[in-house]
Design a protein around this motif. Structure first.
Motif, mmCIF file in Angstrom:
data_model
loop_
_atom_site.group_PDB
_atom_site.id
_atom_site.type_symbol
_atom_site.label_atom_id
_atom_site.label_comp_id
_atom_site.label_asym_id
_atom_site.label_seq_id
_atom_site.Cartn_x
_atom_site.Cartn_y
_atom_site.Cartn_z
ATOM 1 N N VAL A 71 48.142 -5.391 59.660
ATOM 2 C CA VAL A 71 48.256 -4.344 58.643
ATOM 3 C C VAL A 71 48.675 -3.034 59.287
ATOM 4 O O VAL A 71 49.561 -2.327 58.804
ATOM 5 C CB VAL A 71 46.922 -4.163 57.886
ATOM 6 N N ALA A 72 48.056 -2.714 60.414
ATOM 7 C CA ALA A 72 48.370 -1.467 61.114
ATOM 8 C C ALA A 72 49.824 -1.452 61.562
ATOM 9 O O ALA A 72 50.524 -0.450 61.428
ATOM 10 C CB ALA A 72 47.437 -1.289 62.303
ATOM 11 N N LYS A 73 50.303 -2.598 62.111
ATOM 12 C CA LYS A 73 51.694 -2.681 62.561
ATOM 13 C C LYS A 73 52.657 -2.554 61.386
ATOM 14 O O LYS A 73 53.710 -1.929 61.481
ATOM 15 C CB LYS A 73 51.925 -4.014 63.277
ATOM 16 N N TYR A 74 52.265 -3.165 60.245
ATOM 17 C CA TYR A 74 53.115 -3.120 59.054
ATOM 18 C C TYR A 74 53.264 -1.679 58.563
ATOM 19 O O TYR A 74 54.362 -1.210 58.273
ATOM 20 C CB TYR A 74 52.499 -4.005 57.972
ATOM 21 N N ARG A 75 52.143 -0.972 58.510
ATOM 22 C CA ARG A 75 52.181 0.418 58.049
ATOM 23 C C ARG A 75 52.904 1.314 59.052
ATOM 24 O O ARG A 75 53.530 2.301 58.686
ATOM 25 C CB ARG A 75 50.755 0.942 57.841
ATOM 26 N N ALA A 76 52.825 0.945 60.328
ATOM 27 C CA ALA A 76 53.453 1.753 61.368
ATOM 28 C C ALA A 76 54.974 1.763 61.253
ATOM 29 O O ALA A 76 55.636 2.632 61.797
ATOM 30 C CB ALA A 76 53.038 1.253 62.748
ATOM 31 N N LYS A 77 55.528 0.781 60.530
ATOM 32 C CA LYS A 77 56.975 0.728 60.345
ATOM 33 C C LYS A 77 57.477 1.849 59.439
ATOM 34 O O LYS A 77 58.659 2.159 59.434
ATOM 35 C CB LYS A 77 57.382 -0.623 59.744
ATOM 36 N N PHE A 78 56.573 2.413 58.655
ATOM 37 C CA PHE A 78 56.979 3.442 57.704
ATOM 38 C C PHE A 78 57.023 4.811 58.362
ATOM 39 O O PHE A 78 56.191 5.137 59.218
ATOM 40 C CB PHE A 78 56.023 3.463 56.511
ATOM 41 N N ASP A 79 57.985 5.605 57.933
ATOM 42 C CA ASP A 79 58.121 6.961 58.432
ATOM 43 C C ASP A 79 56.851 7.751 58.098
ATOM 44 O O ASP A 79 56.303 7.606 57.006
ATOM 45 C CB ASP A 79 59.343 7.620 57.776
ATOM 46 N N PRO A 80 56.368 8.581 59.008
ATOM 47 C CA PRO A 80 55.143 9.364 58.761
ATOM 48 C C PRO A 80 55.220 10.228 57.497
ATOM 49 O O PRO A 80 54.201 10.479 56.855
ATOM 50 C CB PRO A 80 55.028 10.240 60.014
ATOM 51 N N ARG A 81 56.428 10.668 57.144
ATOM 52 C CA ARG A 81 56.580 11.459 55.914
ATOM 53 C C ARG A 81 56.219 10.645 54.683
ATOM 54 O O ARG A 81 55.702 11.176 53.701
ATOM 55 C CB ARG A 81 58.016 11.976 55.788
ATOM 56 N N VAL A 82 56.496 9.337 54.759
ATOM 57 C CA VAL A 82 56.183 8.442 53.633
ATOM 58 C C VAL A 82 54.685 8.180 53.569
ATOM 59 O O VAL A 82 54.059 8.322 52.513
ATOM 60 C CB VAL A 82 56.955 7.113 53.763
ATOM 61 N N THR A 83 54.093 7.809 54.699
ATOM 62 C CA THR A 83 52.666 7.471 54.711
ATOM 63 C C THR A 83 51.778 8.698 54.504
ATOM 64 O O THR A 83 50.622 8.576 54.110
ATOM 65 C CB THR A 83 52.289 6.771 56.033
ATOM 66 N N ALA A 84 52.327 9.888 54.754
ATOM 67 C CA ALA A 84 51.553 11.108 54.492
ATOM 68 C C ALA A 84 51.412 11.364 52.997
ATOM 69 O O ALA A 84 50.452 11.989 52.549
ATOM 70 C CB ALA A 84 52.233 12.302 55.156
ATOM 71 N N LYS A 85 52.346 10.824 52.235
ATOM 72 C CA LYS A 85 52.371 11.086 50.800
ATOM 73 C C LYS A 85 51.949 9.883 49.962
ATOM 74 O O LYS A 85 51.427 10.031 48.855
ATOM 75 C CB LYS A 85 53.784 11.509 50.396
ATOM 76 N N TYR A 86 52.168 8.656 50.505
ATOM 77 C CA TYR A 86 51.898 7.437 49.740
ATOM 78 C C TYR A 86 51.017 6.475 50.538
ATOM 79 O O TYR A 86 51.181 6.335 51.750
ATOM 80 C CB TYR A 86 53.204 6.721 49.379
#
Length: 412
Positions: A71-86
């Motif tokens: 799960v952590a690796k999957y989320r790590a693929k996303f740009d920090p700007r995306v995960t900061a908001k969603y």
């Protein structure tokens, strides 16, 4: 929304049968869980299609990576700007160059879909450019809405509205009742969206039931047009003719098959096919053999035989006939279709015959036959693949042995 690779193929040679990229998948029944690989929460697991390992495991056998790490690796693929908001919640779909995930806005808790496209590949860039070109221009209640875009050197994240109500035919099967009035209400919403697109110079080019989704599970949900990976957007003053051979075979217009320049009337032909299916659960043009299928389409050869057609009004059949017209110049436009007497009168009607039983039976019958033919084809391919795999393994073993002998000679 579609998450595949580039769906446009080069012009086919004149003496070769067309091999269009899209394939109609058989209806497989109501989807009880459209969110496979679900991510429960920050520290929880992904529900995967792969079964969990047994409790008593062999310590000498390498164990799969802990789900928390996956799960952590999957989320790590996303740009920090995306995960900061969603918050990333679920994987909805995947393709060769893209993923579609369900997300939740951290502040508003509103669910959205994010389409992640790998733009480092040419095919991914083409799909991304095509879809963005259209979605940035449209704003209509019956068309999936682009919310915002995040771009990096290798990926594009398209945040879009999330349609959670399922596909059109799933709803029909589950509903238990379906009348001509219901059909015209569906078509009114689709036609409104198509008319808007055509006004902007946009041709969808892949209209079919799978790309018509309900916004939410409620009975009052609107229909939304999705998947603009094949859409063509023309600016005012541009030549309105298109030449690219693309689409889904059973829904493709005759003028595309003969490789003539075409207009947005190809969308109206596809709506004729959708209307036919909507009222019967069967396809107007269908054949496992591509050549025979294309001949049917080129002749505009279809019939109103079998159930439930005797119970369908003549006005409905006239509506279909005016869309499934081989000559695109004689085909109804979206505006004309909205003003057709059947759409106007049936939408206002208070009671009509329930066609649900016949439609459901036809849909399920078609699904069963298509599944059987698919299994048969897969079995044949599997047999060929096994033989091919064996010969490949033999070649690989020989190469390994040669390589080992070479290394021994070098070391000796």
């Amino acid at each position: 929304m579609g998450c595949g690779t580039s769906k446009v193929l080069p012009e086919p040679p004149k003496d070769v049968q067309l091999d269009l990229v899209k394939k109609v998948e058989p209806y497989t029944g109501y989807k009880t869980d459209i969110y496979k690989h679900f991510i429960k929460g920050d520290g929880d697991a992904i529900k995967s299609a792969i079964p969990s390992p047994p409790c008593h495991t062999n310590p000498h056998v390498e164990q799969p990576e802990p789900r928390k790490n996956r799960v952590a690796k999957y989320r790590a693929k996303f740009d920090p700007r995306v995960t900061a908001k969603y918050d990333i919640k679920a994987l909805i779909g995947r393709g060769s160059f893209s993923r579609v995930v369900r997300v939740e806005h951290k502040a508003t808790k509103q669910p959205y879909a994010i389409k992640l496209i790998e733009t480092k590949y040419r095919e991914g860039r083409e799909v991304c450019e095509s879809e963005l070109c259209v979605l940035r221009r449209v704003r209509h209640t019956n068309i999936i809405q682009l919310i915002e875009v995040f771009e990096t050197q290798e990926r594009v994240y398209m945040v879009m509205e999330l349609a959670t109500g399922g596909e059109l035919f799933d709803r029909i099967i589950a509903k238990g009742s379906f009348t001509e009035r219901d059909a015209t209400r569906v078509l009114q919403m689709v036609l409104d969206g198509v008319k808007y697109l055509h006004t902007l110079g946009i041709t969808h080019r892949d209209l079919k039931p799978e790309n018509l989704l309900y916004y939410h599970p409620g009975m009052d949900s609107k229909i939304m047009i999705t998947d603009f990976g094949l859409a063509s957007a023309r600016k005012k003053g541009d030549d309105c003719l298109m030449k690219t051979t693309c689409g889904t075979p059973e829904y493709i217009a005759p003028e595309i098959l003969v490789r003539k320049p075409y207009t947005n009337s190809v969308d109206m032909w596809a709506l004729g096919v959708i209307s036919y299916i909507l009222l019967s659960g069967t396809m107007p043009f269908e054949d496992d053999n591509r050549t025979r299928l294309y001949r049917q389409i080129l002749k505009g050869k279809y019939s109103y035989s079998g159930e439930p057609w005797p119970s369908v009004s003549n006005l409905a059949k006239d509506f279909i006939d005016r869309l499934l017209t081989v000559d695109p110049n004689d085909r109804m436009t979206a505006l004309q279709a909205l003003k057709h007497p059947w759409v106007v009168s049936m939408a206002a009607s208070s009671s009509m015959k329930n066609l649900h039983r016949s439609i459901s039976q036809n849909l399920l019958k078609r699904a069963s036959s298509r599944c059987q033919s698919t299994k048969s084809a897969q079995s044949t391919r599997s047999s060929r693949s096994t033989k091919s795999n064996k010969s490949r393994r033999v070649r690989e073993r020989e190469l390994r042995e040669l390589n080992l002998r070479y290394q021994q000679q070098c070391n000796g």
